[in-house]
Write an enzyme that holds these catalytic residues in place. Structure first.
Site, PDB file in Angstrom:
ATOM      1  N   ARG A 186       0.847  -1.405  -0.097  1.00  0.00           N
ATOM      2  CA  ARG A 186      -0.072  -0.045  -0.025  1.00  0.00           C
ATOM      3  C   ARG A 186       0.871   1.250  -0.012  1.00  0.00           C
ATOM      4  O   ARG A 186       0.419   2.329   0.692  1.00  0.00           O
ATOM      5  CB  ARG A 186      -0.911   0.058   1.183  1.00  0.00           C
ATOM      6  CG  ARG A 186      -1.873  -1.037   1.486  1.00  0.00           C
ATOM      7  CD  ARG A 186      -2.894  -0.937   0.101  1.00  0.00           C
ATOM      8  NE  ARG A 186      -3.974  -2.193   0.001  1.00  0.00           N
ATOM      9  CZ  ARG A 186      -3.535  -3.366  -0.278  1.00  0.00           C
ATOM     10  NH1 ARG A 186      -2.521  -3.601  -1.070  1.00  0.00           N
ATOM     11  NH2 ARG A 186      -4.592  -4.151  -0.409  1.00  0.00           N
ATOM     12  N   SER A 257     -11.167  -0.784   2.149  1.00  0.00           N
ATOM     13  CA  SER A 257     -10.633  -0.972   3.407  1.00  0.00           C
ATOM     14  C   SER A 257     -10.296   0.575   4.138  1.00  0.00           C
ATOM     15  O   SER A 257      -9.589   1.139   3.531  1.00  0.00           O
ATOM     16  CB  SER A 257      -9.164  -1.723   3.493  1.00  0.00           C
ATOM     17  OG  SER A 257      -9.427  -2.788   2.754  1.00  0.00           O
ATOM     18  N   GLU A 356      -6.025   3.883   5.570  1.00  0.00           N
ATOM     19  CA  GLU A 356      -5.543   3.497   4.269  1.00  0.00           C
ATOM     20  C   GLU A 356      -6.016   4.678   3.100  1.00  0.00           C
ATOM     21  O   GLU A 356      -5.081   5.133   2.462  1.00  0.00           O
ATOM     22  CB  GLU A 356      -6.288   2.270   3.474  1.00  0.00           C
ATOM     23  CG  GLU A 356      -5.668   1.917   2.451  1.00  0.00           C
ATOM     24  CD  GLU A 356      -6.007   0.534   1.914  1.00  0.00           C
ATOM     25  OE1 GLU A 356      -5.973  -0.608   2.653  1.00  0.00           O
ATOM     26  OE2 GLU A 356      -6.831   0.496   0.812  1.00  0.00           O
TER      27      GLU A 356
HETATM   28  C1  LIG Z   1     -15.271  -0.682  -2.507  1.00  0.00           C
HETATM   29  C2  LIG Z   1     -13.893  -0.396  -2.552  1.00  0.00           C
HETATM   30  C3  LIG Z   1     -13.169  -1.468  -2.654  1.00  0.00           C
HETATM   31  C4  LIG Z   1     -11.723  -1.236  -2.604  1.00  0.00           C
HETATM   32  N1  LIG Z   1     -10.913  -2.423  -2.647  1.00  0.00           N
HETATM   33  C5  LIG Z   1      -9.436  -2.298  -2.728  1.00  0.00           C
HETATM   34  C6  LIG Z   1      -8.574  -3.216  -2.798  1.00  0.00           C
HETATM   35  O1  LIG Z   1      -9.155  -4.422  -2.908  1.00  0.00           O
HETATM   36  N2  LIG Z   1      -7.209  -3.027  -2.911  1.00  0.00           N
HETATM   37  C7  LIG Z   1      -6.792  -1.838  -2.984  1.00  0.00           C
HETATM   38  O2  LIG Z   1      -5.463  -1.817  -2.886  1.00  0.00           O
HETATM   39  N3  LIG Z   1      -7.688  -0.664  -2.845  1.00  0.00           N
HETATM   40  C8  LIG Z   1      -8.947  -0.878  -2.843  1.00  0.00           C
HETATM   41  N4  LIG Z   1      -9.678   0.146  -2.704  1.00  0.00           N
HETATM   42  C9  LIG Z   1      -9.329   1.470  -2.777  1.00  0.00           C
HETATM   43  C10 LIG Z   1      -9.293   2.126  -4.224  1.00  0.00           C
HETATM   44  O3  LIG Z   1     -10.143   1.527  -5.100  1.00  0.00           O
HETATM   45  C11 LIG Z   1      -7.606   2.329  -4.818  1.00  0.00           C
HETATM   46  O4  LIG Z   1      -7.091   3.013  -4.037  1.00  0.00           O
HETATM   47  C12 LIG Z   1      -7.844   3.071  -6.270  1.00  0.00           C
HETATM   48  O5  LIG Z   1      -6.567   2.948  -6.857  1.00  0.00           O
HETATM   49  C13 LIG Z   1      -8.214   4.382  -5.943  1.00  0.00           C
HETATM   50  O6  LIG Z   1      -8.383   5.041  -7.407  1.00  0.00           O
HETATM   51  P1  LIG Z   1      -9.099   6.510  -7.612  1.00  0.00           P
HETATM   52  O7  LIG Z   1      -9.156   6.849  -8.925  1.00  0.00           O
HETATM   53  O8  LIG Z   1     -10.460   6.282  -7.189  1.00  0.00           O
HETATM   54  O9  LIG Z   1      -8.074   7.418  -6.772  1.00  0.00           O
HETATM   55  P2  LIG Z   1      -8.626   8.498  -5.790  1.00  0.00           P
HETATM   56  O10 LIG Z   1      -9.277   8.229  -4.680  1.00  0.00           O
HETATM   57  O11 LIG Z   1      -9.169   9.778  -6.753  1.00  0.00           O
HETATM   58  O12 LIG Z   1      -6.969   9.175  -5.654  1.00  0.00           O
HETATM   59  C14 LIG Z   1      -6.518   8.285  -4.495  1.00  0.00           C
HETATM   60  C15 LIG Z   1      -4.901   9.076  -4.312  1.00  0.00           C
HETATM   61  O13 LIG Z   1      -4.275   9.009  -5.433  1.00  0.00           O
HETATM   62  C16 LIG Z   1      -3.946  10.538  -6.093  1.00  0.00           C
HETATM   63  N5  LIG Z   1      -4.110  10.246  -7.428  1.00  0.00           N
HETATM   64  C17 LIG Z   1      -5.007   9.765  -8.033  1.00  0.00           C
HETATM   65  N6  LIG Z   1      -5.031   9.880  -9.546  1.00  0.00           N
HETATM   66  C18 LIG Z   1      -3.524  10.366  -9.627  1.00  0.00           C
HETATM   67  C19 LIG Z   1      -2.822  10.492 -10.807  1.00  0.00           C
HETATM   68  N7  LIG Z   1      -3.197  10.085 -12.141  1.00  0.00           N
HETATM   69  N8  LIG Z   1      -1.432  10.962 -10.393  1.00  0.00           N
HETATM   70  C20 LIG Z   1      -1.265  11.213  -9.208  1.00  0.00           C
HETATM   71  N9  LIG Z   1      -1.907  11.182  -8.012  1.00  0.00           N
HETATM   72  C21 LIG Z   1      -2.988  10.320  -8.283  1.00  0.00           C
HETATM   73  C22 LIG Z   1      -4.953  11.198  -5.532  1.00  0.00           C
HETATM   74  O14 LIG Z   1      -4.379  12.611  -5.274  1.00  0.00           O
HETATM   75  C23 LIG Z   1      -5.209  10.338  -3.798  1.00  0.00           C
HETATM   76  O15 LIG Z   1      -3.977  11.219  -3.059  1.00  0.00           O
HETATM   77  C24 LIG Z   1     -11.143   0.084  -2.571  1.00  0.00           C
HETATM   78  C25 LIG Z   1     -11.980   1.123  -2.654  1.00  0.00           C
HETATM   79  C26 LIG Z   1     -13.204   0.747  -2.689  1.00  0.00           C
HETATM   80  C27 LIG Z   1     -14.343   1.917  -2.401  1.00  0.00           C
END
Ligand SMILES: Cc1cc2nc3c(=O)[nH]c(=O)nc-3n(C[C@H](O)[C@H](O)[C@H](O)COP(=O)(O)OP(=O)(O)OC[C@H]3O[C@@H](n4cnc5c(N)ncnc54)[C@H](O)[C@@H]3O)c2cc1C
Length: 360
Positions: A186, A257, A356
Site C-alpha cells: 500500500r 478498507s 488507508e
Molecule cells: C469498495 C472499495 C473496494 C476497494 N478495494 C481495494 C482493494 O481491494 N485493494 C486496494 O488496494 N484498494 C482498494 N480500494 C481503494 C481504491 O479503489 C484504490 O486505492 C484506487 O486505486 C483509487 O483510485 P481512484 O482513481 O479512485 O483514486 P482517488 O481516490 O481519486 O485518489 C487516491 C489518491 O491517488 C492520487 N491520485 C489519483 N490519481 C492520480 C494521478 N493520476 N496522479 C497522481 N496522483 C493521483 C490522489 O491525489 C489521491 O491521493 C477500494 C475502494 C473501494 C471504494
C-alpha cells in the site's frame, strides 16, 4: 463521472491544430459523484485533464496564483471535506493500447483516467492474463500505482513496467521504470511524495507465461482441487467474493478498507497469538523476514465494532475493515469514528492502525 449539475456553462475553446488547450476552469464543481463515500463536496475550482500536455500550463497558473491543489481520480480512496479550496485536477486521460507484443509477453499502455476494472476486463479480452486477481477494485488506472493496489495475493506494481508522469519539481514529463517507484505494501514513491508526480499514463508488462495465483484461501476454495482455472474463471470468482464481502459504493458510501493491515515482527505476533489464539494473520514478505500481516478487520471485530452505527456513519455489518456513510455523513464524522476504533485496537492489541484512504 461528471454529474449533470456540473455541466459547463460555456463551450470549451477549440485547441489550435490538435494541441490540447488549457481546459476550462469549472467553478464550485460538485464531487458528490466523484467520491465513493458519497459525501457532499464542492471543489472551489476544477479542471478536467484529458491530455498530459495540459498539465504544465495548469500547474504554472496554479503556482503563480499561490493556490493549494491536488489530483483526483475517481475518489475511491480519499476522505474529502465539504469544501476543497484551490484547484482540483480531475484525471480524465483516456486510451489503452498494446504497444509491443512477442512470444514472451505484451506491453500495454493506458491513460491515467481509464477505469481500472474496465481495463482488467479489456486485458482478458485481449488474451492477456495477469491482472484478474485485481478485478473490481474501484478507481482509475492512474491512481492504481499510488498505493500499489493489491488484492488476493497480487499487487499491481508486479505488472508495471514504467510510469509516465508530470514531475512538478523538474517541471517536465518523465518516464519512471518500476524499479524507481518504490512499490511496497500500500505504498510507493508517489504516495510518499504527494503533489510531486501527476501520473498521466501507465505501461504494464504482462508475461505470456501464466499460472493462476490462488494463495488466498477464499479464492482457492472457489475451485475444485483438481481444476486449473482460466484467468476469466479467476476474475469471475474474485468478483463474486468481492460482491459478497464489500459494499457497493453506489448503494452505500465507502472507501474500501479504511485501515491498513498492520505488519508486525514475528516476536510480537507470537506474543499476541498466545493472548488471542484465534488471531487472523498472513505471512508477509519472504520467509527470512519472518514478519506477519495482522487482519485489521478481525481486530476491529474483536473490539466489538462490526455493524456499529455512529449517526450517519458506521462500520459495515459484514466487514469491520470498511467504514460506511449511511447517508448525510461527513469526513469529520467518519474520522471521529476511525479515531475511536484506532484507540480501542491500540489498547487491546498494542498495535497502531494506519488509515488507508488519503485524507484532505
Ligand atoms: C469498495 C472499495 C473496494 C476497494 N478495494 C481495494 C482493494 O481491494 N485493494 C486496494 O488496494 N484498494 C482498494 N480500494 C481503494 C481504491 O479503489 C484504490 O486505492 C484506487 O486505486 C483509487 O483510485 P481512484 O482513481 O479512485 O483514486 P482517488 O481516490 O481519486 O485518489 C487516491 C489518491 O491517488 C492520487 N491520485 C489519483 N490519481 C492520480 C494521478 N493520476 N496522479 C497522481 N496522483 C493521483 C490522489 O491525489 C489521491 O491521493 C477500494 C475502494 C473501494 C471504494
Amino acid at each position: 463521472m461528471n454529474s449533470a449539475a456540473n455541466a459547463p456553462s460555456s463551450p470549451k475553446t477549440a485547441p489550435p491544430s490538435g494541441i490540447p488547450g488549457i481546459p476550462e476552469m469549472l467553478p464550485d464543481y460538485s464531487l458528490r459523484a466523484r467520491n465513493s463515500f458519497g459525501f457532499e463536496v464542492l471543489a472551489k475550482q476544477a479542471y478536467s485533464i484529458t491530455h498530459a500536455d495540459q498539465i504544465c500550463a495548469v500547474i504554472e497558473d496554479i503556482e503563480a496564483a499561490g493556490l493549494p491543489w491536488r489530483v483526483l481520480g475517481d475518489g475511491s480512496n480519499v476522505i474529502l471535506p465539504p469544501l476543497l479550496p484551490g484547484v482540483t485536477l480531475l484525471m480524465d486521460i483516456a486510451g489503452q493500447a498494446i504497444t509491443q507484443q512477442d512470444a514472451s509477453g505484451a506491453v500495454v499502455s493506458v491513460g491515467a483516467g481509464v477505469n481500472w476494472h474496465d481495463f482488467v476486463i479489456w486485458t482478458l479480452d485481449q488474451s492477456l492474463p495477469g491482472l484478474e486477481n485485481l478485478a473490481l477494485i474501484p478507481g482509475t488506472v492512474g491512481a492504481a500505482p499510488i498505493q500499489n493496489i493489491g488484492a488476493y495475493g497480487v499487487e499491481v506494481g508486479e505488472y508495471i513496467q514504467s510510469i509516465e508522469a508530470y514531475d512538478c519539481h523538474l517541471k517536465t514529463l518523465v518516464e519512471m521504470p518500476a524499479s524507481d517507484c518504490a512499490f511496497a505494501y500500500r505504498n510507493s514513491i508517489f504516495k510518499a511524495h504527494p503533489n510531486r508526480y501527476i501520473i498521466t499514463r501507465v505501461h504494464f508488462y504482462l508475461p505470456a507465461a501464466w499460472t493462476p495465483r490462488l494463495r488466498y484461501a477464499d479464492l482457492a476454495a472457489a475451485f475444485a482441487s483438481d481444476h486449473v482455472p482460466t484467468a476469466e474463471e479467476v476474475m469471475v470468482a474474485v468478483c463474486k467474493i468481492r460482491n459478497r464481502k464489500l459494499p457497493d459504493p453506489k448503494l452505500i458510501g465507502n472507501a474500501g478498507s479504511f485501515f491498513q493491515n498492520p505488519v508486525v515482527e514475528q516476536s510480537q505476533y507470537l506474543r499476541l497469538l498466545e493472548q488471542f489464539p484465534e488471531l487472523v494473520s498472513y505471512p508477509e514478505g519472504n520467509e527470512h523476514e519472518g514478519k506477519r500481516k495482522l487482519a485489521a478487520g478481525w481486530m476491529i471485530d474483536r473490539c466489538g465494532f462490526k455493524g456499529l452505527r455512529a449517526g450517519a456513519v458506521g462500520v459495515y455489518q459484514h466487514q469491520a475493515l470498511v467504514l460506511v456513510n449511511h447517508g448525510g455523513g461527513t469526513a469529520d464524522a467518519v474520522l471521529a469514528l476511525a479515531k475511536t476504533i484506532q484507540d480501542n485496537v491500540q489498547d487491546t492489541f498494542g498495535v497502531p492502525l494506519l488509515l488507508e484512504p488519503i485524507c484532505y
